[in-house]
Scaffold this active site. Structure first.
Site, mmCIF file in Angstrom:
data_model
loop_
_atom_site.group_PDB
_atom_site.id
_atom_site.type_symbol
_atom_site.label_atom_id
_atom_site.label_comp_id
_atom_site.label_asym_id
_atom_site.label_seq_id
_atom_site.Cartn_x
_atom_site.Cartn_y
_atom_site.Cartn_z
ATOM 1 N N HIS A 27 7.356 -15.839 0.078
ATOM 2 C CA HIS A 27 8.088 -16.572 1.115
ATOM 3 C C HIS A 27 8.206 -18.033 0.715
ATOM 4 O O HIS A 27 7.245 -18.630 0.252
ATOM 5 C CB HIS A 27 7.364 -16.433 2.456
ATOM 6 C CG HIS A 27 7.464 -15.046 3.006
ATOM 7 N ND1 HIS A 27 8.179 -14.750 4.138
ATOM 8 C CD2 HIS A 27 6.978 -13.872 2.558
ATOM 9 C CE1 HIS A 27 8.110 -13.438 4.360
ATOM 10 N NE2 HIS A 27 7.384 -12.889 3.408
ATOM 11 N N ASP B 63 4.430 -7.092 9.217
ATOM 12 C CA ASP B 63 4.116 -8.483 9.507
ATOM 13 C C ASP B 63 2.818 -8.853 8.800
ATOM 14 O O ASP B 63 1.992 -7.975 8.528
ATOM 15 C CB ASP B 63 3.996 -8.706 11.020
ATOM 16 C CG ASP B 63 4.374 -10.131 11.365
ATOM 17 O OD1 ASP B 63 3.497 -10.995 11.237
ATOM 18 O OD2 ASP B 63 5.532 -10.382 11.716
ATOM 19 N N LYS C 68 9.483 -4.774 6.383
ATOM 20 C CA LYS C 68 8.241 -5.471 6.048
ATOM 21 C C LYS C 68 7.207 -5.342 7.154
ATOM 22 O O LYS C 68 7.536 -5.461 8.321
ATOM 23 C CB LYS C 68 8.566 -6.949 5.818
ATOM 24 C CG LYS C 68 7.364 -7.859 5.694
ATOM 25 C CD LYS C 68 7.810 -9.297 5.457
ATOM 26 C CE LYS C 68 6.619 -10.232 5.389
ATOM 27 N NZ LYS C 68 5.892 -10.315 6.657
ATOM 28 N N LYS D 76 9.253 -5.995 14.255
ATOM 29 C CA LYS D 76 8.695 -6.631 15.442
ATOM 30 C C LYS D 76 8.723 -5.608 16.584
ATOM 31 O O LYS D 76 9.510 -4.686 16.520
ATOM 32 C CB LYS D 76 9.528 -7.862 15.834
ATOM 33 C CG LYS D 76 9.787 -8.845 14.699
ATOM 34 C CD LYS D 76 8.639 -9.770 14.470
ATOM 35 C CE LYS D 76 8.950 -10.774 13.348
ATOM 36 N NZ LYS D 76 7.801 -11.572 12.966
ATOM 37 N N HIS E 268 3.057 -12.763 1.083
ATOM 38 C CA HIS E 268 3.279 -13.604 2.254
ATOM 39 C C HIS E 268 2.350 -14.811 2.181
ATOM 40 O O HIS E 268 1.238 -14.701 1.673
ATOM 41 C CB HIS E 268 3.023 -12.809 3.536
ATOM 42 C CG HIS E 268 3.513 -13.531 4.750
ATOM 43 N ND1 HIS E 268 2.792 -14.536 5.352
ATOM 44 C CD2 HIS E 268 4.659 -13.421 5.463
ATOM 45 C CE1 HIS E 268 3.486 -15.002 6.385
ATOM 46 N NE2 HIS E 268 4.614 -14.353 6.471
#
Length: 465
Positions: A317, A193, A191, A165, A284
């Site tokens: 996920h 995003d 990871k 982030k 994801h």
């Protein structure tokens, strides 16, 4: 005339309560909410018809085929406890209705036009039984849980990850720097995003190069194998494969894909490429809540999870049970088991409508991610067990001393929980105590505990269905 024209009730043809399901049938459990005045048998039969061979009127060409051989059948209907005018309709589909090895085709039939059907107020696909005769036509996950552990040389504990982030706005160089700090501190993975693809502020090739540099530097320093999920998701399948090829050329261990926005056809192609070229594939689930969040319409995530295991992915996920995103414990554990076990018994208390036998299809590691931090570690270790990936984005990067100490705090907390569990301690009851003990000799963990101590975590309360 050779046939009787006109419109007749679906239930005359498609509601067959005496039908004995075959081992090769694909079975579906739909939650049906009929419009007022539509009997449940007619609604269930309509679902079976519209998702298989039926149309709204009798057609001349029905006589040129065998409906008995090819039609979907609604073979059982039960009311949903506690809900007015909701029913579970069970539908059996003959295997021949589906193209081999195509999740795309399976969904186009089973959850296609039928969801816009006027006689229904709402429709939700709760579960699918995929017979071995069909699952055997899929490659499935590129590698699976055991092969991944062997490739990474990491055993006996969950794997640790972190999403970099701020998700958008970093340059490639600074992005790589953040990756390096996290990996150096003790994480196994970092990871991309899900919405990091190839934007003006950071083109994909630059990101791949700087992340590869970060991986190699961190590996050299720690002596552990490291990875970064390089997001190969792109606007076209060709571009996606091009990115995966470049990742392979850099020698990195893992790439990533957004399987719902990218689509099942693209995902299956990428999974095949990954197996052929030794890349792990992280999946994801961006967009899943659009499909699975409404209780009465759409598709439950357990169906999307089964579809992913067929299409292929090594991680997916799967909610956290404890963080900021939705996920009830028993239900979550139900589809977590469907992802990683070979054989899962029917268990309605966990939302599992059918016994699922995956035979030898490799398993998928569930990823817990979203609003979790060091105080959650005992619960996560207890709930998900060893075969999982625990991802702390803000819970790593939000550490007051920076990324590397944030990573250290998570790794220490995880190792402490695994050790405590192996010594026979009860993580549910003693979790906070275990973390406090570990923080006495780890200043990084102590600082993390201090920052997030207000975000209380009640373990017992989550245990309701």
């Amino acid at each position: 005339v050779g046939f009787k024209a006109g419109v007749k009730d679906y239930k005359l043809t498609y509601y067959t309560p005496d039908y004995e399901t075959k081992d090769t049938d694909i079975l579906a459990a739909f939650r049906v909410t009929p419009q007022p005045g539509v009997p449940p048998e007619e609604a269930g039969a309509a679902v079976a018809a519209e998702s298989s061979t039926g149309t709204w009127t009798t057609v001349w060409t029905d006589g040129l085929t065998s409906l008995d051989r090819y039609k979907g059948r609604c073979y059982h209907i039960e009311p949903v406890a506690g809900e007015e005018n909701q029913y579970i309709a069970y539908v059996a589909y003959p295997l021949d209705l589906f193209e081999e090895g195509s999740v795309t085709n399976m969904f186009t039939s089973i959850v296609g036009n039928v969801f816009g059907f006027k006689a229904l107020r709402a429709l939700r696909l709760e579960d699918l039984r995929i017979p071995p005769a069909y699952s055997k036509t899929f490659q499935g996950p590129p590698h699976g849980i055991q092969v991944e552990r062997d490739k990474l040389n990491k055993y006996g504990r969950p794997l640790l990850g972190c999403t970099i982030k701020p998700k958008l706005g970093l340059s490639a160089k600074n992005y790589g720097r953040a990756v390096y700090e996290c990996l150096r501190g003790g994480l196994d993975f970092t990871k991309d995003d899900e919405n990091v693809n190839s934007q003006p502020f950071m083109r994909w090739r630059d990101r791949f190069v700087f992340c590869a540099e970060a991986i190699y530097k961190a590996q050299a320093e720690t002596g552990e194998i490291k990875g970064h999920y390089l997001n190969a998701t792109a606007g076209t399948c060709e571009e996606m494969i091009k990115r995966a090829v470049f990742a392979r050329e850099l020698g990195v261990p893992i790439v990533m894909h957004d399987y719902l926005t990218g689509g099942f056809t693209a995902n299956t192609s990428l999974a095949h490429y990954c197996r052929d070229n030794g890349l792990l594939l992280h999946i994801h689930r961006a967009m899943h809540a659009v499909i699975d969040r409404q209780k009465n319409h759409g598709m439950h995530f357990r169906v999307l999870a089964k579809a992913l295991r067929l299409s292929g992915g090594d991680h997916v996920h799967a909610g956290t049970v404890v963080g900021k995103l939705e996920g009830e414990r028993e239900i979550t554990l139900g589809f977590v088991d469907l992802l990683r076990d070979d054989y899962v018994e029917k268990d309605r208390s966990r939302g599992i409508y059918f016994t699922q036998d995956w035979v030898s299809l490799p398993g998928v590691l569930p990823v817990a991610s979203g609003g979790i931090h060091v105080w959650h570690m005992p619960a996560l270790t207890e709930i998900f067990g060893d075969d999982s990936v625990l991802q702390f984005g803000g819970g790593t990067l939000g550490h007051p001393w920076g990324n590397a100490p944030g990573a250290v705090a998570n790794r220490v907390a995880l190792e402490a929980c695994v050790q405590a569990r192996n010594e026979g301690r009860d993580l549910a009851r003693e979790g906070n105590e275990i973390i406090r003990e570990a923080s006495k000799w780890s200043p990084e963990l102590a600082a993390a505990c201090e920052v997030w101590k207000e975000i209380k975590f009640e373990f017992e309360a989550m245990d309701t269905l």
